[in-house]
Design a protein around this motif. Structure first.
Motif, mmCIF file in Angstrom:
data_model
loop_
_atom_site.group_PDB
_atom_site.id
_atom_site.type_symbol
_atom_site.label_atom_id
_atom_site.label_comp_id
_atom_site.label_asym_id
_atom_site.label_seq_id
_atom_site.Cartn_x
_atom_site.Cartn_y
_atom_site.Cartn_z
ATOM 1 N N ARG A 152 0.818 -1.225 0.000
ATOM 2 C CA ARG A 152 0.000 0.000 0.000
ATOM 3 C C ARG A 152 0.845 1.265 0.000
ATOM 4 N NH1 ARG A 152 -2.838 -3.780 2.828
ATOM 5 N NH2 ARG A 152 -4.934 -4.158 2.061
ATOM 6 N N ALA A 153 1.917 1.266 0.781
ATOM 7 C CA ALA A 153 2.767 2.471 0.863
ATOM 8 C C ALA A 153 3.448 2.747 -0.480
ATOM 9 C CB ALA A 153 3.812 2.296 1.957
ATOM 10 N N ASN A 154 3.944 1.707 -1.127
ATOM 11 C CA ASN A 154 4.615 1.900 -2.415
ATOM 12 C C ASN A 154 3.627 2.269 -3.516
ATOM 13 O OD1 ASN A 154 7.197 1.426 -1.442
ATOM 14 N ND2 ASN A 154 6.984 -0.777 -1.693
ATOM 15 N N GLU A 155 2.405 1.730 -3.447
ATOM 16 C CA GLU A 155 1.390 2.124 -4.433
ATOM 17 C C GLU A 155 1.038 3.599 -4.266
ATOM 18 O OE1 GLU A 155 -2.157 -0.103 -4.965
ATOM 19 O OE2 GLU A 155 -1.089 -1.846 -5.730
ATOM 20 N N THR A 156 1.003 4.067 -3.028
ATOM 21 C CA THR A 156 0.736 5.487 -2.780
ATOM 22 C C THR A 156 1.847 6.340 -3.381
ATOM 23 O OG1 THR A 156 -0.388 4.888 -0.734
ATOM 24 C CG2 THR A 156 0.269 7.186 -0.966
ATOM 25 N N ARG A 157 3.091 5.885 -3.260
ATOM 26 C CA ARG A 157 4.214 6.606 -3.867
ATOM 27 C C ARG A 157 4.106 6.616 -5.393
ATOM 28 N NH1 ARG A 157 9.469 3.983 -1.697
ATOM 29 N NH2 ARG A 157 10.364 5.445 -3.177
ATOM 30 N N LEU A 158 3.689 5.483 -5.974
ATOM 31 C CA LEU A 158 3.537 5.407 -7.427
ATOM 32 C C LEU A 158 2.416 6.342 -7.899
ATOM 33 C CD1 LEU A 158 4.377 4.089 -10.098
ATOM 34 C CD2 LEU A 158 2.765 2.255 -9.600
ATOM 35 N N VAL A 159 1.319 6.390 -7.173
ATOM 36 C CA VAL A 159 0.204 7.293 -7.515
ATOM 37 C C VAL A 159 0.672 8.744 -7.459
ATOM 38 C CG1 VAL A 159 -2.032 8.164 -6.721
ATOM 39 C CG2 VAL A 159 -1.644 5.713 -6.872
ATOM 40 N N ALA A 160 1.448 9.086 -6.429
ATOM 41 C CA ALA A 160 1.966 10.454 -6.305
ATOM 42 C C ALA A 160 2.887 10.791 -7.477
ATOM 43 C CB ALA A 160 2.703 10.616 -4.982
ATOM 44 N N HIS A 161 3.695 9.818 -7.911
ATOM 45 C CA HIS A 161 4.592 10.042 -9.056
ATOM 46 C C HIS A 161 3.790 10.270 -10.337
ATOM 47 C CE1 HIS A 161 8.197 9.868 -11.451
ATOM 48 N NE2 HIS A 161 7.679 8.905 -12.186
ATOM 49 N N ILE A 162 2.732 9.500 -10.524
ATOM 50 C CA ILE A 162 1.883 9.660 -11.709
ATOM 51 C C ILE A 162 1.212 11.031 -11.681
ATOM 52 C CG2 ILE A 162 -0.212 8.796 -12.840
ATOM 53 C CD1 ILE A 162 0.708 5.963 -11.967
ATOM 54 N N HIS A 163 0.770 11.471 -10.503
ATOM 55 C CA HIS A 163 0.171 12.808 -10.380
ATOM 56 C C HIS A 163 1.185 13.892 -10.735
ATOM 57 C CE1 HIS A 163 -3.883 12.217 -9.042
ATOM 58 N NE2 HIS A 163 -3.508 11.390 -8.080
ATOM 59 N N VAL B 117 0.915 16.747 -13.702
ATOM 60 C CA VAL B 117 0.948 18.187 -13.425
ATOM 61 C C VAL B 117 1.939 18.901 -14.334
ATOM 62 C CG1 VAL B 117 1.648 19.881 -11.684
ATOM 63 C CG2 VAL B 117 0.101 18.041 -11.073
ATOM 64 N N ILE B 118 3.080 18.258 -14.609
ATOM 65 C CA ILE B 118 4.086 18.921 -15.440
ATOM 66 C C ILE B 118 3.857 18.695 -16.933
ATOM 67 C CG2 ILE B 118 5.838 18.969 -13.645
ATOM 68 C CD1 ILE B 118 7.170 16.583 -15.004
ATOM 69 N N GLY B 119 2.746 18.036 -17.280
ATOM 70 C CA GLY B 119 2.376 17.917 -18.683
ATOM 71 C C GLY B 119 2.756 16.619 -19.356
ATOM 72 N N PHE B 120 3.159 15.605 -18.603
ATOM 73 C CA PHE B 120 3.515 14.309 -19.178
ATOM 74 C C PHE B 120 2.610 13.228 -18.619
ATOM 75 C CE2 PHE B 120 7.464 16.759 -19.358
ATOM 76 C CZ PHE B 120 7.732 16.659 -20.711
ATOM 77 N N ALA B 121 1.310 13.374 -18.807
ATOM 78 C CA ALA B 121 0.356 12.398 -18.284
ATOM 79 C C ALA B 121 0.602 11.045 -18.945
ATOM 80 C CB ALA B 121 -1.069 12.860 -18.558
ATOM 81 N N PRO B 122 0.892 10.006 -18.155
ATOM 82 C CA PRO B 122 1.207 8.700 -18.733
ATOM 83 C C PRO B 122 -0.040 7.972 -19.226
ATOM 84 C CG PRO B 122 1.318 8.577 -16.360
ATOM 85 C CD PRO B 122 1.044 10.007 -16.708
ATOM 86 N N VAL C 169 2.143 3.512 -17.619
ATOM 87 C CA VAL C 169 1.894 3.166 -16.214
ATOM 88 C C VAL C 169 2.356 1.739 -15.949
ATOM 89 C CG1 VAL C 169 0.091 2.763 -14.484
ATOM 90 C CG2 VAL C 169 0.014 4.808 -15.904
ATOM 91 N N ARG C 170 2.114 0.847 -16.895
ATOM 92 C CA ARG C 170 2.560 -0.538 -16.734
ATOM 93 C C ARG C 170 4.082 -0.616 -16.653
ATOM 94 N NH1 ARG C 170 0.400 -3.652 -21.481
ATOM 95 N NH2 ARG C 170 1.407 -5.394 -20.431
ATOM 96 N N THR C 171 4.766 0.168 -17.493
ATOM 97 C CA THR C 171 6.228 0.182 -17.471
ATOM 98 C C THR C 171 6.744 0.825 -16.180
ATOM 99 O OG1 THR C 171 6.228 0.351 -19.878
ATOM 100 C CG2 THR C 171 8.270 0.896 -18.755
ATOM 101 N N LEU C 172 6.109 1.918 -15.766
ATOM 102 C CA LEU C 172 6.503 2.581 -14.522
ATOM 103 C C LEU C 172 6.402 1.627 -13.330
ATOM 104 C CD1 LEU C 172 4.809 6.096 -14.726
ATOM 105 C CD2 LEU C 172 7.246 5.646 -14.530
ATOM 106 N N LEU D 5 -7.044 8.258 -10.020
ATOM 107 C CA LEU D 5 -6.286 8.220 -11.271
ATOM 108 C C LEU D 5 -7.240 8.038 -12.439
ATOM 109 C CD1 LEU D 5 -3.218 5.942 -10.514
ATOM 110 C CD2 LEU D 5 -3.275 8.405 -10.711
ATOM 111 N N SER D 6 -6.947 8.721 -13.504
ATOM 112 C CA SER D 6 -7.736 8.580 -14.715
ATOM 113 C C SER D 6 -6.752 8.515 -15.872
ATOM 114 C CB SER D 6 -8.676 9.781 -14.873
ATOM 115 O OG SER D 6 -9.354 9.688 -16.092
ATOM 116 N N VAL D 7 -6.527 7.319 -16.367
ATOM 117 C CA VAL D 7 -5.572 7.140 -17.447
ATOM 118 C C VAL D 7 -6.346 7.221 -18.757
ATOM 119 C CG1 VAL D 7 -3.825 5.630 -18.425
ATOM 120 C CG2 VAL D 7 -4.176 5.677 -15.975
ATOM 121 N N ARG D 8 -6.013 8.203 -19.559
ATOM 122 C CA ARG D 8 -6.739 8.428 -20.809
ATOM 123 C C ARG D 8 -5.776 8.505 -21.975
ATOM 124 N NH1 ARG D 8 -10.827 13.074 -18.618
ATOM 125 N NH2 ARG D 8 -11.832 11.740 -17.119
ATOM 126 N N GLN D 9 -6.306 8.328 -23.150
ATOM 127 C CA GLN D 9 -5.516 8.456 -24.373
ATOM 128 C C GLN D 9 -5.331 9.942 -24.675
ATOM 129 O OE1 GLN D 9 -4.364 5.783 -25.919
ATOM 130 N NE2 GLN D 9 -3.299 6.922 -27.490
#
Length: 190
Positions: free
Chosen positions: A72-83, A87-92, A97-100, A136-140
């Motif tokens: 759970r703690a590492n998933e929270t870190r991964l979610v924060a990284h995706i956010h 924010v900086i314009g590189f929405a995965p 996300v699978r590679t990350l 999280l909302s992963v979109r094309q």
């Protein structure tokens, strides 16, 4: 689709007791006031749960089921990284996300069943991850033509939003009734 367990036996709900009930039940069992079977009848704490909690000394309920591959703690870190990436314009996208997630597990040295050949986690893990993290909302991403990218420079955008020059140039600052808002696409088609 992800392998998602759906509980069929709903006649007996799981963990229907609270932490306070468990602490009270343990205290009564340790003093010899009531038996372990009586605890089940009074407090709805199963005898095996009571026995396990007595030996471990852990009286907090916690989450049901296993923690997951990353935890759970590492998933929270991964979610924060995706956010942060968003924010900086590189929405995965989903593939990123699978590679990350794969490289995240590798970097942390977590033992995982992910494919080393593709260096990606599976689709089942991704779907479960997105279910666990609904924020999280992963979109094309949408494509952008070269002319739009070149035309959207800082100077043109500034001029577009600074209408003072145009209004002063045409003497419209004192005549707001002469300013109209229209859709240019429709204006050209008329």
């Amino acid at each position: 689709m992800p392998r998602k367990y759906i509980r069929t036996n709903t006649a007996r709900p799981r963990a229907s007791w609270s932490d306070e009930q468990l602490v009270e039940a343990v205290a009564k069992v340790q003093t010899g006031e009531i038996s372990k079977r009586e605890v089940h009848r009074r407090y709805n704490v199963p005898p095996r749960t009571l026995k396990r909690r007595l030996t471990s000394g852990n009286f907090k309920k916690g989450a049901l089921g296993p923690e997951g591959i990353l935890g759970r703690a590492n998933e929270t870190r991964l979610v924060a990284h995706i956010h942060r990436l968003s924010v900086i314009g590189f929405a995965p996208d989903r593939s990123t996300v699978r590679t990350l997630a794969f490289w995240f597990a590798e970097k942390l040295g977590i033992k995982h069943p992910f494919s080393a050949a593709t260096e990606k986690v599976g689709f089942a893990w991704l779907h479960s991850f997105l279910d666990r993290n609904p924020e999280l909302s992963v979109r094309q991403t949408e494509g952008l033509s070269l002319s739009r990218a070149q035309g959207m420079n800082r100077e043109d955008a500034r001029r577009f939003f600074e209408l003072d020059e145009v209004l002063t140039e045409n003497g419209l600052m004192e005549k707001p009734s002469c300013i109209f808002n229209m859709d240019m696409k429709q204006a050209y088609n008329s």
